[in-house]
Design a protein around this motif. Structure first.
Motif, short mmCIF file in Angstrom:
data_model
loop_
_atom_site.label_atom_id
_atom_site.label_comp_id
_atom_site.label_asym_id
_atom_site.label_seq_id
_atom_site.Cartn_x
_atom_site.Cartn_y
_atom_site.Cartn_z
N ASN A 38 -1.37 -69.48 53.22
CA ASN A 38 -0.93 -68.25 52.13
C ASN A 38 -0.60 -68.84 51.01
O ASN A 38 0.46 -69.66 50.76
N GLU A 39 -1.30 -68.54 49.72
CA GLU A 39 -0.94 -69.01 48.51
C GLU A 39 -0.92 -68.01 47.49
O GLU A 39 -1.29 -68.16 46.47
N THR A 40 -0.27 -66.88 48.13
CA THR A 40 -0.27 -65.74 47.15
C THR A 40 1.04 -65.64 46.33
O THR A 40 1.14 -64.83 45.58
N GLY A 41 1.94 -66.62 46.38
CA GLY A 41 3.23 -66.47 45.76
C GLY A 41 4.31 -65.88 46.51
O GLY A 41 5.32 -65.78 45.98
N GLU A 42 4.13 -65.14 47.43
CA GLU A 42 4.98 -64.27 48.12
C GLU A 42 5.10 -64.64 49.56
O GLU A 42 4.14 -65.13 50.31
N GLY A 43 6.20 -64.17 50.51
CA GLY A 43 6.13 -64.39 51.74
C GLY A 43 5.49 -63.07 52.35
O GLY A 43 5.67 -61.96 51.90
N ALA A 44 4.80 -63.39 53.84
CA ALA A 44 4.29 -62.17 54.27
C ALA A 44 5.15 -61.87 55.69
O ALA A 44 5.35 -63.12 56.31
N SER A 45 5.46 -60.93 56.15
CA SER A 45 5.95 -60.40 57.27
C SER A 45 4.94 -60.04 58.28
O SER A 45 5.53 -59.81 59.52
N SER A 65 8.98 -64.51 61.72
CA SER A 65 9.25 -63.07 61.02
C SER A 65 8.74 -63.31 59.53
O SER A 65 8.60 -62.17 58.94
N GLU A 66 8.63 -64.25 59.12
CA GLU A 66 7.99 -64.60 57.63
C GLU A 66 6.96 -65.80 57.63
O GLU A 66 7.14 -67.00 58.09
N TRP A 67 5.98 -65.57 56.88
CA TRP A 67 4.95 -66.53 56.82
C TRP A 67 5.00 -66.99 55.34
O TRP A 67 4.57 -66.06 54.45
N LYS A 68 5.55 -67.75 54.91
CA LYS A 68 6.02 -68.21 53.75
C LYS A 68 4.90 -68.84 52.70
O LYS A 68 3.89 -69.54 53.28
N ASN A 69 5.03 -68.70 51.68
CA ASN A 69 3.92 -69.01 50.57
C ASN A 69 3.78 -70.61 50.62
O ASN A 69 4.75 -71.25 50.95
N GLY A 70 2.57 -71.06 50.72
CA GLY A 70 2.29 -72.49 50.78
C GLY A 70 2.16 -72.98 52.19
O GLY A 70 1.92 -74.33 52.45
N PHE A 71 2.50 -72.28 53.20
CA PHE A 71 2.26 -72.41 54.64
C PHE A 71 0.87 -72.06 55.22
O PHE A 71 0.47 -71.15 54.85
N SER A 72 0.67 -72.85 56.29
CA SER A 72 -0.47 -72.31 56.86
C SER A 72 -0.24 -71.85 58.24
O SER A 72 0.96 -71.89 58.80
N VAL A 73 -1.12 -71.07 59.00
CA VAL A 73 -0.86 -70.44 60.39
C VAL A 73 -2.07 -70.40 61.21
O VAL A 73 -3.24 -70.16 60.39
N THR A 114 -7.99 -69.77 52.59
CA THR A 114 -6.77 -69.64 51.78
C THR A 114 -6.89 -68.26 50.79
O THR A 114 -7.97 -67.86 50.45
N PHE A 115 -5.57 -67.34 51.08
CA PHE A 115 -5.46 -66.40 50.56
C PHE A 115 -4.80 -66.44 49.41
O PHE A 115 -3.63 -66.97 49.32
N THR A 116 -5.21 -65.87 48.20
CA THR A 116 -4.35 -65.80 46.96
C THR A 116 -4.34 -64.56 46.11
O THR A 116 -5.16 -63.73 46.42
N LEU A 117 -3.50 -64.59 45.14
CA LEU A 117 -3.60 -62.99 44.38
C LEU A 117 -3.68 -63.90 42.99
O LEU A 117 -2.68 -64.45 42.43
#
Length: 156
Positions: A38-45, A65-73, A114-117
Motif C-alpha cells: 500500500n503506497e496510496t498515502g492512505e490507510g485501508a480498512s 483493522s487497518e493496512w497502513k500506507n507503506g506496509f505490505s500484506v 504496489t498500489f499507488t494513487l
C-alpha cells in the motif's frame, strides 16, 4: 447452479462452476503467493479482488483493522479461478470510507504488486518474482568481508 468455494490465506472466492446464467468461463487451478504493498498515502480498512466486474468481490482479505500506507500484506490465492485476459480488479476501502478500484491487475505467483494513487488516479507497479532476484556476483557474504579485512591487514 453449482458453486464451489475456494479458500486461501485471507481470501475466499466463490467460483461459478456451471449453469449460473453466464456463458462458461475457462478455469485454471492456481496457487499464488504474492505481496501487495500500500503506497496510496492512505490507510485501508478493506481489500477485495475479483476476476471481472461481472463477478462478486471477495470478502475483506485484511486480517488487521487497518493496512497502513507503506506496509505490505501477503496474499495467497488458491484453487480454481477464472482465466482472465486483462488482469483482475482490486478494490481498497480507505479508513475514511472512500473506495478505489484498480483495473487490469496481473496476479502471478511470487509477484510484488504496489498500489499507488498519482494525483487521485490509481496506478499499479507490478514486479514479477524473477525481477526480484539479485545478481549473486555483486553480493558479499560474511566470509568475503572477513577475507577482504584479512587481506588489507596483511598489506599494512
Amino acid at each position: 447452479m453449482e458453486y464451489e468455494k475456494k479458500t486461501g490465506f485471507g481470501i475466499d472466492i466463490d467460483v461459478c462452476r456451471s449453469g449460473c446464467g453466464k456463458e462458461e468461463v475457462p478455469q485454471q487451478e492456481v496457487s499464488y503467493n504474492m505481496t501487495f504493498i500500500n503506497e496510496t498515502g492512505e490507510g485501508a480498512s478493506a481489500l477485495k479482488i475479483r476476476p471481472t466486474e461481472e463477478d462478486d468481490w471477495t470478502d475483506n482479505m485484511l486480517k488487521e483493522s487497518e493496512w497502513k500506507n507503506g506496509f505490505s500484506v501477503p496474499v495467497t490465492l488458491n484453487g480454481m479461478v477464472p482465466v482472465v485476459e486483462n488482469g483482475w480488479q482490486v478494490q481498497m476501502t480507505f479508513t475514511d470510507g472512500t473506495e478505489q478500484i484498480w483495473d487490469n491487475v496481473v496476479l502471478e505467483d511470487g509477484d510484488t504488486i504496489t498500489f499507488t494513487l498519482e494525483n487521485g488516479t490509481p496506478s499499479v507497479t507490478h514486479m514479477p518474482a524473477e525481477d526480484m532476484t539479485s545478481d549473486t556476483e555483486d553480493v558479499l557474504d560474511d566470509s568475503d568481508v572477513q577475507n577482504q579485512l584479512e587481506d588489507e591487514s596483511l598489506q599494512d
